[in-house]
Scaffold this active site. Structure first.
Site, mmCIF file in Angstrom:
data_model
loop_
_atom_site.group_PDB
_atom_site.id
_atom_site.type_symbol
_atom_site.label_atom_id
_atom_site.label_comp_id
_atom_site.label_asym_id
_atom_site.label_seq_id
_atom_site.Cartn_x
_atom_site.Cartn_y
_atom_site.Cartn_z
ATOM 1 N N HIS A 34 0.822 -1.218 0.000
ATOM 2 C CA HIS A 34 0.000 0.000 0.000
ATOM 3 C C HIS A 34 0.855 1.268 0.000
ATOM 4 C CE1 HIS A 34 -2.622 2.975 2.358
ATOM 5 N NE2 HIS A 34 -3.189 2.850 1.168
ATOM 6 N N GLU A 54 0.523 -0.628 -4.826
ATOM 7 C CA GLU A 54 -0.443 0.429 -5.113
ATOM 8 C C GLU A 54 0.289 1.757 -4.989
ATOM 9 O OE1 GLU A 54 -3.972 2.913 -3.089
ATOM 10 O OE2 GLU A 54 -1.956 2.512 -2.351
ATOM 11 N N ASP A 56 -0.109 6.058 -5.539
ATOM 12 C CA ASP A 56 -1.019 7.198 -5.685
ATOM 13 C C ASP A 56 -0.560 8.087 -6.835
ATOM 14 O OD1 ASP A 56 -2.706 6.745 -3.284
ATOM 15 O OD2 ASP A 56 -0.791 6.992 -2.252
ATOM 16 N N HIS A 70 0.422 10.951 -1.918
ATOM 17 C CA HIS A 70 -0.832 10.768 -1.183
ATOM 18 C C HIS A 70 -1.173 12.013 -0.378
ATOM 19 C CE1 HIS A 70 -3.810 9.350 1.679
ATOM 20 N NE2 HIS A 70 -3.963 8.263 0.962
ATOM 21 N N ASP A 114 -3.683 4.381 -7.973
ATOM 22 C CA ASP A 114 -4.797 4.996 -7.253
ATOM 23 C C ASP A 114 -4.881 6.447 -7.739
ATOM 24 O OD1 ASP A 114 -6.631 5.985 -5.489
ATOM 25 O OD2 ASP A 114 -5.588 5.351 -3.674
#
Length: 302
Positions: A34, A54, A56, A70, A114
């Protein structure tokens, strides 16, 4: 001789069962690191057991992907402020997913972008898709010439931003590489009603290559009722979902609950925790870590 043959047949049956457990009958699992937003974190997360990350993506006012960032707030216990310029990150990611490169990480097979499209107007979504495709084509796929091999999921937080998908696809086609859409999948990450998600894909003209996320920050608890609904859709004859993932899972107990619910992916700040659970006897029989040979767009049939 009969006794020997008898033993042999029992042994071969056991070996066959082992083989089946090793591959076909075990659900492949994507352990999704993440918030991997700095190039140095790619190795860090993969070395802890992630086969997927993942990342951003923030956009500027003109819908250009700008940073892998993020920002505050983010998950408890994490630094929210690590980032790269988007294209620099893509180059680092390409190195990590190109066989033969000195930085190559064979285990890293899937990347979820994301897409932080909340900063954009709805009418910029198509443009954002086009610009995203241009950047990926040049800096990740190396204009179709031995670029990175990972599968890519475009994760969109807002159902109204479905035109991003068309923009992305149109741009790849215009630039002569429609075949790269074979490597691209989709996710709407806003925890919307599953029926509404289905309608958004209809509007976007998308069937297949669909991951469905469900989750919440690790700072807060969340039940599995929507995960169960997504899994039910995936496993039904007329469902539109191919894979389901749950985020952000940092505890062994939650990992077990998610696996018991039948998810295909678990997003985590601690890939080693998920790896540990997958190595427990009860889970080793039913699950395995996905490899590049596992097509992430194919629904796993039990």
């Amino acid at each position: 001789a009969r006794v020997v043959l008898g033993c042999w047949s029992v042994l071969s049956q056991a070996a066959q069962t082992d083989d089946e457990e090793r591959a076909g009958n075990r659900r492949p699992i994507w352990i999704m690191g993440h918030m991997v937003n700095a190039i140095g974190q790619i190795d860090e997360f993969v070395n802890l057991g992630a086969n997927s990350i993942e990342t951003d993506v923030s956009f500027d006012d003109n819908a250009n992907p700008e940073y892998t960032y993020h920002g505050i707030p983010c998950d408890c216990g994490r630094n929210c402020k690590k980032y790269e310029n988007f294209n620099d990150f893509l180059k680092g990611l390409r190195s990590a997913t190109t066989p033969g490169n000195s930085k190559y990480q064979e285990k890293l097979v899937l990347v979820v972008f994301d897409l932080k499209t909340g900063s954009l107007y709805d009418n910029q979504a198509n443009d954002a898709g086009k610009k995203l495709a241009k950047n990926l084509l040049q800096h990740y796929w190396n204009n179709g010439n031995n670029g990175g091999r990972a599968y890519i999921v475009l994760s969109i937080p807002d159902l109204n931003h479905y035109p991003l998908i068309k923009g992305f696809k149109d741009q790849l086609t215009k630039d002569g590489h429609p075949e790269l859409m074979d490597k691209v999948g989709h996710d709407f990450s806003g925890n919307d009603d599953i029926g509404d998600v289905g309608k958004a894909y209809k509007k976007a003209g998308i069937t297949g290559h669909i991951w469905q996320s469900d989750g919440i920050t690790n700072c807060l608890p969340r039940g599995l009722s929507r995960v169960n609904a997504a899994v039910a859709n995936r496993d039904s004859a007329n469902g539109f979902i191919n894979k389901v993932y749950y985020w952000t899972v940092d505890k062994r107990s939650t990992t077990r609950d998610a696996l018991d619910a039948g998810v295909d992916g678990i997003m985590t700040n601690y890939p080693d925790v998920i790896t540990d659970v997958l190595n427990e006897a009860a889970y080793k029989k039913k699950f395995r870590v996905a490899t590049y040979d596992d097509n992430p767009w194919v629904t796993f049939k039990k």
